[in-house]
Motif scaffolding. Structure first.
Motif, PDB file in Angstrom:
ATOM      1  N   GLY A  51       1.167  -1.227  -0.098  1.00 50.62           N
ATOM      2  CA  GLY A  51      -0.103   0.008  -0.492  1.00 50.62           C
ATOM      3  C   GLY A  51       1.128   1.298  -0.098  1.00 50.62           C
ATOM      4  O   GLY A  51       0.704   2.109   0.376  1.00 50.62           O
ATOM      5  N   GLY A  52       2.069   1.254  -0.290  1.00 56.12           N
ATOM      6  CA  GLY A  52       2.887   2.202  -0.292  1.00 56.12           C
ATOM      7  C   GLY A  52       3.297   2.545   0.415  1.00 56.12           C
ATOM      8  O   GLY A  52       4.445   3.222   0.579  1.00 56.12           O
ATOM      9  N   ALA A  53       4.219   1.558   1.173  1.00 53.65           N
ATOM     10  CA  ALA A  53       4.913   1.498   2.634  1.00 53.65           C
ATOM     11  C   ALA A  53       5.468   0.892   2.267  1.00 53.65           C
ATOM     12  O   ALA A  53       5.340  -0.822   2.248  1.00 53.65           O
ATOM     13  CB  ALA A  53       3.640   1.688   4.028  1.00 53.65           C
ATOM     14  N   LEU A  54       6.911   0.854   2.963  1.00 53.97           N
ATOM     15  CA  LEU A  54       7.950   0.246   2.598  1.00 53.97           C
ATOM     16  C   LEU A  54       8.559  -0.542   4.376  1.00 53.97           C
ATOM     17  O   LEU A  54       7.439   0.158   5.554  1.00 53.97           O
ATOM     18  CB  LEU A  54       8.891   0.638   2.783  1.00 53.97           C
ATOM     19  N   VAL A  55       7.984  -2.087   4.238  1.00 60.00           N
ATOM     20  CA  VAL A  55       7.578  -3.196   4.967  1.00 60.00           C
ATOM     21  C   VAL A  55       8.645  -3.809   5.361  1.00 60.00           C
ATOM     22  O   VAL A  55       9.028  -4.504   4.268  1.00 60.00           O
ATOM     23  CB  VAL A  55       6.096  -3.487   5.188  1.00 60.00           C
ATOM     24  N   ARG A  56       8.728  -4.147   6.151  1.00 57.02           N
ATOM     25  CA  ARG A  56      10.673  -4.406   6.401  1.00 57.02           C
ATOM     26  C   ARG A  56       9.642  -6.216   6.945  1.00 57.02           C
ATOM     27  O   ARG A  56       9.446  -6.608   7.383  1.00 57.02           O
ATOM     28  CB  ARG A  56      11.824  -4.866   7.859  1.00 57.02           C
ATOM     29  N   LEU A  57      10.301  -7.420   5.904  1.00 59.33           N
ATOM     30  CA  LEU A  57       9.776  -8.351   6.081  1.00 59.33           C
ATOM     31  C   LEU A  57       9.683  -9.311   7.021  1.00 59.33           C
ATOM     32  O   LEU A  57       9.195 -10.573   7.471  1.00 59.33           O
ATOM     33  CB  LEU A  57       9.864  -8.913   4.263  1.00 59.33           C
ATOM     34  N   ASP A  58      11.335  -9.531   7.004  1.00 60.32           N
ATOM     35  CA  ASP A  58      12.323 -10.824   8.242  1.00 60.32           C
ATOM     36  C   ASP A  58      11.286  -9.954  10.196  1.00 60.32           C
ATOM     37  O   ASP A  58      11.466  -8.558   9.956  1.00 60.32           O
ATOM     38  CB  ASP A  58      13.115 -10.701   8.687  1.00 60.32           C
ATOM     39  N   PRO A  59      10.851 -10.527  10.724  1.00 66.12           N
ATOM     40  CA  PRO A  59      10.745 -10.162  11.562  1.00 66.12           C
ATOM     41  C   PRO A  59      11.465  -9.658  12.436  1.00 66.12           C
ATOM     42  O   PRO A  59      12.659 -10.887  12.255  1.00 66.12           O
ATOM     43  CB  PRO A  59       9.395 -10.999  12.305  1.00 66.12           C
ATOM     44  N   LEU A  60      10.995  -8.572  13.625  1.00 66.52           N
ATOM     45  CA  LEU A  60      12.293  -8.306  14.247  1.00 66.52           C
ATOM     46  C   LEU A  60      12.692  -9.831  15.745  1.00 66.52           C
ATOM     47  O   LEU A  60      11.639  -9.863  16.174  1.00 66.52           O
ATOM     48  CB  LEU A  60      11.576  -7.471  15.332  1.00 66.52           C
TER      49      LEU A  60
END
Length: 472
Positions: free
Chosen positions: A19-28
């Motif tokens: 949705g236009g947001a950059l998302v870090r795929l691997d969980p913290l």
């Protein structure tokens, strides 16, 4: 400069466009200082108290990076340990200057020193020195990652990524062995799985078991590519009264009972190219006698044979006597399991440090003076002395899938800097971006982060590993 289409992941598989947001795929990844494998994330309202770093530790796995390095690290968290206010700075470093030091427990010859090591046909490193019962490889480094062809860089990055994440990697050594290795697993050399590393060199084996062989056999030769031991000549044999046998060994005599270069390196007896150990025996001296008994054994006990001299003083192989079987088994028993060890090695350079402080050299000096503790995914590191922040970490002590990559090519690895609040303030840290540990546990991110997290996962501290925020 990465363009990711809506609903797709980037080339590195680390970020996605949602949705236009950059998302870090691997969980913290959050470490728990307990034996429980899942961290019980806090779901209550924060009451303003600083959470203890003795219970939970935010690793950099899944945290994101500071790149292009103009902003503070993704997480700068405050906690307490031993009634002391602590700060941990968390970031994923992009390491072009990195590699792996690989220790392979085997007596077998893998390749000559400096021989190229290949993955997918490309040179990604080289053989270094032999150590005590192990062979060493140096893989990666900036010259292989960026200094050669694109294919060489990609092959190097892919092999390093797989090795550091605990996966099996096939390698070949020029004019040497074919390997299949994985961190913490027994290496496979030329299609055969190694079971044990040697108990010691030939000389050491003679010394360890001399008393156990006394009275059972007239002569013992422990065959080894490096130092072959001969019982009757060795100081251990002399001290316990071992009689001379007139034996003569082909090779370069060092000190009494110790011989170098008895054969060429190989995959046979004791890491030599021998299939018949009698090849290292010369004509016996006249003081030998018919019926003289000889045990020849390798440093792992994998190879063993028994001989007696005939009337012409020529060794003739006989069945292994029952009386000698326990001593050969004892050698095997004292051999440790053969493993592959992978140490990730990297230099934390200039730009990464700016995520910690506005004056990067102050972080280097704080690390060198041991005021700042460096960890890699919460795992302890060995810091190299001298300039810079150069460290090594055992990848088996790190959370699963702790490493990623970017198409530069370069590895992405977690790194954390932990120090007292007072020391962090003194080195010019980004104090305005410090957040309580509890907020991070509840899923909040710092305002400096330009991406969302996909989630969190808990992992227990590795058995025996020191706690990252523990006392120095």
């Amino acid at each position: 400069m990465c363009y990711i289409a809506e609903g797709r992941a980037g080339a590195c598989d680390r970020y996605a466009n949602e949705g236009g947001a950059l998302v870090r795929l691997d969980p913290l990844t959050i470490l728990s200082n307990t034996d429980v494998p899942v961290v019980p994330f806090l779901d209550r309202e924060w009451d303003g108290e600083i959470v203890s770093g003795e219970d939970s530790f935010i690793t950099a796995v899944g945290s994101g990076t500071t790149y292009p390095d103009y902003k503070p690290a993704p997480f700068i968290v405050a906690s307490t340990a031993a009634d002391t206010d602590m700060i941990t700075v968390v970031t994923e470093g992009i390491f072009s200057y990195c590699g792996a030091k690989v220790k392979i427990d085997t007596d077998r010859h893998l390749g000559n020193e400096c021989a190229p090591v290949r993955s997918d046909g490309e040179i990604i490193g080289h053989v270094t020195t032999s150590e005590y019962g192990s062979q060493m490889l140096s893989l990666g480094g900036v010259h292989h990652l960026t200094g050669g062809s694109k294919k060489e860089g990609r092959a190097t990055c892919a092999a390093l990524l797989a090795l550091c994440n605990g996966e099996e990697v096939p390698l070949t050594i020029d004019q040497g062995a074919e390997l299949l290795i994985a961190a913490g697993q027994a290496p496979i050399v030329n299609g055969l799985r190694e079971e044990r590393m040697r108990v010691g060199c030939g000389s050491a084996t003679v010394g360890m078991f001399a008393a156990q062989w006394k009275g059972l056999v007239d002569e013992v030769v422990v065959v080894d590519d490096h130092i072959t031991g001969v019982m009757s000549e060795h100081q251990a044999g002399k001290v316990i009264g071992w009689a001379p046998t007139g034996i003569k060994i082909k090779g370069r005599r060092s000190t009494p009972g110790r011989y170098f270069q008895v054969a060429e390196p190989g995959t046979g007896w004791g890491g030599t190219d021998l299939t018949d150990p009698l090849d290292i025996l010369d004509t016996f001296k006249p003081q030998a006698w018919p019926g003289l008994s000889i045990l020849m054994v390798s440093t792992t006990g994998e190879h063993a044979a028994y001989y007696e001299l005939d009337d012409a003083l020529v060794p003739v192989q006989k069945d292994m006597p029952e009386r000698l079987l326990p001593s050969v088994a004892r050698i095997e028993e004292n051999c440790e399991p053969s493993l592959t060890s992978v140490l990730f090695m990297a230099g934390a350079g200039g730009s990464l440090r700016s995520g910690v402080t506005e004056n990067p050299v102050s972080l280097t000096r704080s690390v060198q003076s041991r005021l700042t503790r460096v960890t890699c995914g919460g795992a302890p590191v060995m810091m190299w002395p001298g300039g810079g922040i150069t460290y090594m970490a055992d990848v088996t002590q790190m959370p699963k899938n702790a490493f990623g990559y970017v198409p530069t090519p370069a590895l992405v690895a977690p790194i954390e800097f932990t120090m007292t609040r007072e020391d962090y303030q003194a080195l010019g840290g980004h104090m305005d971006y410090v957040m309580p540990l509890e907020e991070a546990l509840q899923g909040m991110t710092g305002r400096q982060s330009d991406h969302r997290l996909s989630g969190r996962r808990g992992e227990a501290r590795k058995p025996g590993a020191p706690w990252p925020v523990g006392p120095k």
